[in-house]
Design an enzyme around this catalytic site. Sequence first.
Site, PDB file in Angstrom:
ATOM      1  CB  SER A 172     -35.126 -42.195 -24.018  1.00  0.00           C
ATOM      2  OG  SER A 172     -34.793 -41.003 -24.695  1.00  0.00           O
ATOM      3  CB  VAL A 204     -32.262 -27.253 -19.892  1.00  0.00           C
ATOM      4  CG1 VAL A 204     -31.530 -27.729 -21.139  1.00  0.00           C
ATOM      5  CG2 VAL A 204     -33.753 -27.612 -19.990  1.00  0.00           C
ATOM      6  CG  HIS A 252     -29.171 -31.070 -24.492  1.00  0.00           C
ATOM      7  ND1 HIS A 252     -30.051 -32.136 -24.492  1.00  0.00           N
ATOM      8  CD2 HIS A 252     -28.147 -31.460 -25.295  1.00  0.00           C
ATOM      9  CE1 HIS A 252     -29.573 -33.114 -25.247  1.00  0.00           C
ATOM     10  NE2 HIS A 252     -28.420 -32.732 -25.742  1.00  0.00           N
ATOM     11  N   GLY A 258     -31.534 -42.283 -16.283  1.00  0.00           N
ATOM     12  CA  GLY A 258     -32.762 -41.609 -16.717  1.00  0.00           C
ATOM     13  C   GLY A 258     -32.702 -40.956 -18.080  1.00  0.00           C
TER      14      GLY A 258
HETATM   15  N1  APR Z   1     -35.938 -42.472 -12.864  1.00  0.00           N
HETATM   16  C1  APR Z   1     -35.107 -42.850 -13.872  1.00  0.00           C
HETATM   17  N2  APR Z   1     -35.478 -42.848 -15.164  1.00  0.00           N
HETATM   18  C2  APR Z   1     -36.728 -42.462 -15.449  1.00  0.00           C
HETATM   19  C3  APR Z   1     -37.652 -42.058 -14.467  1.00  0.00           C
HETATM   20  C4  APR Z   1     -37.204 -42.076 -13.109  1.00  0.00           C
HETATM   21  N3  APR Z   1     -38.004 -41.693 -12.090  1.00  0.00           N
HETATM   22  N4  APR Z   1     -38.816 -41.728 -15.076  1.00  0.00           N
HETATM   23  C5  APR Z   1     -38.623 -41.904 -16.393  1.00  0.00           C
HETATM   24  N5  APR Z   1     -37.355 -42.346 -16.627  1.00  0.00           N
HETATM   25  C6  APR Z   1     -36.701 -42.641 -17.891  1.00  0.00           C
HETATM   26  C7  APR Z   1     -37.615 -43.087 -19.023  1.00  0.00           C
HETATM   27  O1  APR Z   1     -37.771 -44.503 -18.972  1.00  0.00           O
HETATM   28  C8  APR Z   1     -36.834 -42.636 -20.250  1.00  0.00           C
HETATM   29  O2  APR Z   1     -35.939 -43.652 -20.680  1.00  0.00           O
HETATM   30  O3  APR Z   1     -36.137 -41.427 -18.341  1.00  0.00           O
HETATM   31  C9  APR Z   1     -36.016 -41.449 -19.754  1.00  0.00           C
HETATM   32  C10 APR Z   1     -36.460 -40.099 -20.266  1.00  0.00           C
HETATM   33  O4  APR Z   1     -36.298 -40.083 -21.636  1.00  0.00           O
HETATM   34  P1  APR Z   1     -36.547 -38.752 -22.504  1.00  0.00           P
HETATM   35  O5  APR Z   1     -37.859 -38.126 -22.100  1.00  0.00           O
HETATM   36  O6  APR Z   1     -36.308 -39.120 -23.907  1.00  0.00           O
HETATM   37  O7  APR Z   1     -35.430 -37.739 -21.958  1.00  0.00           O
HETATM   38  P2  APR Z   1     -33.899 -37.641 -22.336  1.00  0.00           P
HETATM   39  O8  APR Z   1     -33.294 -38.973 -22.578  1.00  0.00           O
HETATM   40  O9  APR Z   1     -33.295 -36.761 -21.297  1.00  0.00           O
HETATM   41  O10 APR Z   1     -33.950 -36.849 -23.690  1.00  0.00           O
HETATM   42  C11 APR Z   1     -32.743 -36.404 -24.205  1.00  0.00           C
HETATM   43  O11 APR Z   1     -33.812 -35.197 -25.911  1.00  0.00           O
HETATM   44  O12 APR Z   1     -35.474 -33.983 -26.639  1.00  0.00           O
HETATM   45  C12 APR Z   1     -34.186 -33.912 -26.258  1.00  0.00           C
HETATM   46  O13 APR Z   1     -32.983 -32.108 -25.480  1.00  0.00           O
HETATM   47  C13 APR Z   1     -33.962 -33.017 -25.082  1.00  0.00           C
HETATM   48  O14 APR Z   1     -32.390 -33.333 -23.314  1.00  0.00           O
HETATM   49  C14 APR Z   1     -33.416 -33.943 -24.030  1.00  0.00           C
HETATM   50  C15 APR Z   1     -32.902 -35.084 -24.868  1.00  0.00           C
END
Ligand code: APR
Length: 244
Positions: A190, A103, A119, A188
Site C-alpha cells: 500500500s 515476515v 521487517h 502488493g
Molecule cells: N496481489 C497484489 N496486491 C494485492 C493483493 C494481491 N492478490 N491483494 C491485496 N493487494 C494489495 C492491496 O491493494 C494493498 O495495496 O496489497 C496491499 C497491501 O497493503 P498493506 O496491507 O498495507 O500491506 P503492506 O503494504 O505490506 O504494509 C507494509 O506495514 O503495517 C506494516 O509492517 C507492516 O509490513 C507491513 C507494512
Amino acid sequence: MTLEQARAALAAARRVAVLTGAGASAESGIPTFRDAQTGHWARFRPEDLASPDAYRRDPETVWAWYAGRYRDVTQAQPNEAHHLLARLEREKGDGFFLATQNVDGLHARAGGERLVELHGNLSTARCETCGTVAPLPDPETFTPPPGCPVCAAPMRPNIVWFGEFLPELALEAATRAFEEADVALIVGTSGQVYPAAGLALETRRAGGVVIEVNPDETELTPYLTYSVRDVASRGLLALLDPTD
Ligand code: APR
C-alpha cells in the site's frame, strides 16, 4: 508507458529491484496487514500488538499472536507470484535484488536468495540481552517465550515493530539496489509505511522505470511509471510472459 513498453523495459533491464508487501502473499492465503483481524484477535488492532509498548505491557499476548501467525505461515505455501519472482532472479542473476516487507519467509521458500527482509521474520526470535537470532522450534511443539540458546534470557519476536528502526545494513543494501535499478517492481504494497515505501522513489529519482503490480491504486501510484492493475500472480505473469 504501455504494458508492452513495461515488459520490454523489464526484459532489457540489467538491474532489477523488487519491493514486495502483504499483497504478494495474499494468494497464499495470508491476510494483508490492514485486513480485518479475525476470531479472538478481532478486538485488537495490529498496531496495538506490533509495538515495543505492547510487548512491554503484555508479552504473553504479543507472543501468542506471533506464535499463531508463525503457525499459519508454516502451513502456507509460496504462490505463483513468489515463483515468478524467483524465476526473474535466476534470469537476472546478480542484477537482481528483492526487499520485502513481509515476515512470512515465502520468498526464500520459493528459492529467492538475493533478498532482504526489512521487517524481520516470523520463524525466528531475537534475544534483547545478547542479540542472538535463533530459529523457533517446530510450531507444533513451540510454547512461547523461547529461551536464548546463548544466554538463556527470554527472546522476543524477530520483527521490526512500529516505531523501531529497520535493520541498517539491509536498508542500505536495498537503497543502493533501488538507486541503481534500471527497473523497479513494486508488488502488493500500500506504500504507506516508510522507509520501505520510499525505495520506489529512489529508482524514480535516479531516472529508472518503476512498475507497480496491485489491484488497487496506492499512495505511490502517482509517482510511478506504470501500474498493472491486477493481483500479484497475474500481474507478474503479464509482465514476464508476454506470449502467454
Ligand atoms: N496481489 C497484489 N496486491 C494485492 C493483493 C494481491 N492478490 N491483494 C491485496 N493487494 C494489495 C492491496 O491493494 C494493498 O495495496 O496489497 C496491499 C497491501 O497493503 P498493506 O496491507 O498495507 O500491506 P503492506 O503494504 O505490506 O504494509 C507494509 O506495514 O503495517 C506494516 O509492517 C507492516 O509490513 C507491513 C507494512
